[in-house]
Write a protein that holds these residues in place. Structure first.
Motif, mmCIF file in Angstrom:
data_model
loop_
_atom_site.group_PDB
_atom_site.id
_atom_site.type_symbol
_atom_site.label_atom_id
_atom_site.label_comp_id
_atom_site.label_asym_id
_atom_site.label_seq_id
_atom_site.Cartn_x
_atom_site.Cartn_y
_atom_site.Cartn_z
ATOM 1 N N THR A 198 0.840 -1.207 0.000
ATOM 2 C CA THR A 198 0.000 0.000 0.000
ATOM 3 C C THR A 198 0.870 1.250 0.000
ATOM 4 O O THR A 198 1.858 1.348 0.739
ATOM 5 C CB THR A 198 -0.920 0.015 1.225
ATOM 6 O OG1 THR A 198 -1.730 -1.164 1.224
ATOM 7 C CG2 THR A 198 -1.829 1.228 1.216
ATOM 8 N N VAL A 199 0.475 2.222 -0.826
ATOM 9 C CA VAL A 199 1.145 3.520 -0.887
ATOM 10 C C VAL A 199 0.220 4.544 -0.257
ATOM 11 O O VAL A 199 -0.952 4.661 -0.639
ATOM 12 C CB VAL A 199 1.475 3.916 -2.338
ATOM 13 C CG1 VAL A 199 2.097 5.310 -2.376
ATOM 14 C CG2 VAL A 199 2.401 2.892 -2.968
ATOM 15 N N ASN A 200 0.749 5.310 0.738
ATOM 16 C CA ASN A 200 -0.049 6.306 1.465
ATOM 17 C C ASN A 200 0.353 7.718 1.080
ATOM 18 O O ASN A 200 1.478 7.964 0.602
ATOM 19 C CB ASN A 200 0.127 6.118 2.978
ATOM 20 C CG ASN A 200 -0.306 4.734 3.433
ATOM 21 O OD1 ASN A 200 -1.355 4.236 3.040
ATOM 22 N ND2 ASN A 200 0.518 4.103 4.273
ATOM 23 N N THR A 219 0.749 7.250 -12.659
ATOM 24 C CA THR A 219 1.364 8.295 -11.842
ATOM 25 C C THR A 219 0.296 9.265 -11.351
ATOM 26 O O THR A 219 -0.521 9.752 -12.134
ATOM 27 C CB THR A 219 2.415 9.067 -12.663
ATOM 28 O OG1 THR A 219 3.376 8.129 -13.176
ATOM 29 C CG2 THR A 219 3.123 10.099 -11.812
ATOM 30 N N VAL A 220 0.324 9.544 -10.046
ATOM 31 C CA VAL A 220 -0.633 10.451 -9.412
ATOM 32 C C VAL A 220 0.101 11.706 -8.962
ATOM 33 O O VAL A 220 1.120 11.623 -8.257
ATOM 34 C CB VAL A 220 -1.330 9.792 -8.211
ATOM 35 C CG1 VAL A 220 -2.229 10.799 -7.488
ATOM 36 C CG2 VAL A 220 -2.128 8.587 -8.654
ATOM 37 N N THR A 221 -0.432 12.871 -9.336
ATOM 38 C CA THR A 221 0.140 14.150 -8.897
ATOM 39 C C THR A 221 -0.850 14.827 -7.973
ATOM 40 O O THR A 221 -2.037 14.955 -8.312
ATOM 41 C CB THR A 221 0.450 15.056 -10.099
ATOM 42 O OG1 THR A 221 1.373 14.381 -10.966
ATOM 43 C CG2 THR A 221 1.053 16.379 -9.649
ATOM 44 N N LYS A 236 -0.715 1.151 -9.082
ATOM 45 C CA LYS A 236 -1.850 0.493 -9.719
ATOM 46 C C LYS A 236 -3.058 0.614 -8.791
ATOM 47 O O LYS A 236 -2.915 0.879 -7.594
ATOM 48 C CB LYS A 236 -1.551 -0.970 -10.029
ATOM 49 C CG LYS A 236 -1.435 -1.868 -8.798
ATOM 50 C CD LYS A 236 -1.270 -3.321 -9.200
ATOM 51 C CE LYS A 236 -1.209 -4.246 -7.975
ATOM 52 N NZ LYS A 236 -1.108 -5.671 -8.359
ATOM 53 N N GLU A 237 -4.236 0.439 -9.354
ATOM 54 C CA GLU A 237 -5.488 0.457 -8.589
ATOM 55 C C GLU A 237 -5.605 1.710 -7.719
ATOM 56 O O GLU A 237 -5.831 1.655 -6.511
ATOM 57 C CB GLU A 237 -5.609 -0.805 -7.720
ATOM 58 C CG GLU A 237 -5.614 -2.089 -8.518
ATOM 59 C CD GLU A 237 -5.686 -3.328 -7.637
ATOM 60 O OE1 GLU A 237 -6.019 -3.199 -6.447
ATOM 61 O OE2 GLU A 237 -5.388 -4.425 -8.145
ATOM 62 N N TYR A 254 -1.623 0.980 -4.881
ATOM 63 C CA TYR A 254 -0.722 -0.128 -4.556
ATOM 64 C C TYR A 254 0.462 -0.144 -5.513
ATOM 65 O O TYR A 254 0.393 0.392 -6.631
ATOM 66 C CB TYR A 254 -1.478 -1.455 -4.642
ATOM 67 C CG TYR A 254 -2.676 -1.521 -3.747
ATOM 68 C CD1 TYR A 254 -2.545 -1.886 -2.417
ATOM 69 C CD2 TYR A 254 -3.950 -1.195 -4.227
ATOM 70 C CE1 TYR A 254 -3.660 -1.936 -1.576
ATOM 71 C CE2 TYR A 254 -5.055 -1.238 -3.405
ATOM 72 C CZ TYR A 254 -4.908 -1.613 -2.076
ATOM 73 O OH TYR A 254 -6.003 -1.646 -1.244
ATOM 74 N N ILE A 255 1.575 -0.770 -5.074
ATOM 75 C CA ILE A 255 2.763 -0.900 -5.906
ATOM 76 C C ILE A 255 2.458 -1.859 -7.066
ATOM 77 O O ILE A 255 1.906 -2.938 -6.868
ATOM 78 C CB ILE A 255 3.961 -1.427 -5.088
ATOM 79 C CG1 ILE A 255 4.362 -0.414 -4.005
ATOM 80 C CG2 ILE A 255 5.147 -1.731 -5.999
ATOM 81 C CD1 ILE A 255 4.887 0.885 -4.558
ATOM 82 N N ALA A 256 2.864 -1.447 -8.257
ATOM 83 C CA ALA A 256 2.653 -2.274 -9.453
ATOM 84 C C ALA A 256 3.968 -2.942 -9.859
ATOM 85 O O ALA A 256 5.033 -2.703 -9.262
ATOM 86 C CB ALA A 256 2.133 -1.396 -10.585
ATOM 87 N N GLU A 257 3.903 -3.788 -10.863
ATOM 88 C CA GLU A 257 5.113 -4.348 -11.448
ATOM 89 C C GLU A 257 5.968 -3.207 -12.001
ATOM 90 O O GLU A 257 5.430 -2.234 -12.540
ATOM 91 C CB GLU A 257 4.756 -5.322 -12.567
ATOM 92 C CG GLU A 257 3.996 -6.559 -12.119
ATOM 93 C CD GLU A 257 4.881 -7.527 -11.351
ATOM 94 O OE1 GLU A 257 6.123 -7.393 -11.425
ATOM 95 O OE2 GLU A 257 4.330 -8.411 -10.676
ATOM 96 N N PRO A 258 7.304 -3.295 -11.903
ATOM 97 C CA PRO A 258 8.147 -2.189 -12.372
ATOM 98 C C PRO A 258 8.073 -2.030 -13.889
ATOM 99 O O PRO A 258 7.877 -3.011 -14.620
ATOM 100 C CB PRO A 258 9.546 -2.598 -11.922
ATOM 101 C CG PRO A 258 9.503 -4.085 -11.834
ATOM 102 C CD PRO A 258 8.114 -4.413 -11.374
ATOM 103 N N THR A 259 8.212 -0.806 -14.347
ATOM 104 C CA THR A 259 8.268 -0.564 -15.795
ATOM 105 C C THR A 259 9.623 -1.025 -16.325
ATOM 106 O O THR A 259 10.527 -1.404 -15.569
ATOM 107 C CB THR A 259 8.073 0.927 -16.090
ATOM 108 O OG1 THR A 259 9.183 1.663 -15.527
ATOM 109 C CG2 THR A 259 6.773 1.448 -15.491
ATOM 110 N N LYS A 260 9.799 -0.982 -17.628
ATOM 111 C CA LYS A 260 11.046 -1.442 -18.256
ATOM 112 C C LYS A 260 12.245 -0.567 -17.882
ATOM 113 O O LYS A 260 13.393 -0.967 -18.088
ATOM 114 C CB LYS A 260 10.882 -1.463 -19.772
ATOM 115 C CG LYS A 260 10.605 -0.101 -20.385
ATOM 116 C CD LYS A 260 10.410 -0.220 -21.885
ATOM 117 C CE LYS A 260 10.130 1.129 -22.522
ATOM 118 N NZ LYS A 260 9.945 1.016 -23.993
#
Length: 287
Positions: A198-200, A219-221, A236-237, A254-260
């Protein structure tokens, strides 16, 4: 002498003369009889035709008087059966249409009652969650538009994710990115984490944008106030929509799979702090 001759002639021929005269008389009488009979027959025929015409005129006058004197229903009653059948069929169709109209009215009333019951008891379960979420988001958006945000250098940032910093903020000199196998400036903290962690929110703010790009993914700003804003990447989500107000410590996503761009570094949170659009070191504001 001549007179005697004539006398003798008449005496000798008197029977013949009498026969001729008689024949002529009989023929004349027969002609008169036949003529009078023919004339009588013609007069009788003319009288008979005149009488028939008179009877026809009287019958027409009687029918006219009956039509004028009798009610309209009496005229209808003499309509032949074959002319009444269309009217009967029309009446049957009218009755059938009336029954269909009554059935449609009953169905409409049942649907109305059903909708009324749903309004009283609430929406179906599958719509309840989305309606609640939209309501909460709307309430948060309204609160965000009312609440005035402030963030100063003395304000404390909470850690959005508990994990090790694998790449520090560095805008003075370049740092090595293993996935890219190159050195470059880093305007953010790269905090290690596991997928689905979880990202707060590090501080109270209003979400100004939710975007996606190939480097930082979803990405959330968030606007923090006084020219400051925070950027959360590799998510994600996401739980909110643009315009929503998020209090410090509330979960964002939530943390997603890393990008390339971060496959070697692994799953992580990209966390950037901006002042008037320019990156600043988030560590300086951390508790």
């Amino acid at each position: 002498m001549r007179r005697n001759s004539l006398r003798r002639f008449f005496q000798q021929k008197q029977y013949a003369i009498a026969s001729i005269v008689l024949f002529i008389a009989i023929a004349g009488m027969t002609g008169v009889y036949i003529s009078s009979r023919i004339t009588g027959e013609n007069e009788a025929k003319q009288m008979e035709l005149a009488e028939q015409e008179s009877n026809l005129l009287e019958m027409e006058d009687d029918e006219t008087e009956l039509v004028n004197d009798e009610p309209v229903t009496s005229v209808t009653s003499v309509i032949p059966p074959e002319e009444k059948e269309p009217e009967k069929e029309q009446n049957q169709n009218t009755a059938a249409n009336s029954e269909n109209t009554d059935a449609e009215r009953e169905n409409a009333e049942e649907e109305k009652d059903s909708r009324t019951d749903e309004e009283k008891t609430g929406q179906p379960e599958e719509n309840t969650a989305s309606a609640k979420e939209e309501k909460e988001t709307s309430a948060q958006t309204n609160a965000a538009s009312v609440k005035e945000l402030h963030f100063t250098p003395e304000s404390d940032l909470g850690w959005p994710l508990q994990g090790d910093v694998i790449l520090n903020y560095s805008m003075d000199q370049t740092v090595y990115f293993a996935t890219l196998d190159q050195y470059k400036y880093n305007p953010a903290l790269i905090i290690a984490g596991n997928v689905n962690d979880t990202v707060n929110a590090a501080a109270t703010g209003r979400i100004t944008s939710i975007t996606s790009n190939e480097e930082t993914g979803t990405t959330v700003t968030m606007e923090l106030g006084d020219g400051y804003s925070a950027v959360y990447g590799q998510l994600k989500e996401v739980m909110y929509k643009e315009g929503a107000l998020v209090e410090a410590g509330d979960a964002i996503g939530y943390i997603a799979e890393p990008t390339k761009y971060y496959t070697v570094e692994g799953s992580n949170l990209y966390f950037e702090l901006l002042k008037d659009g320019e990156p600043v070191d988030p560590i300086l504001f951390m508790e």
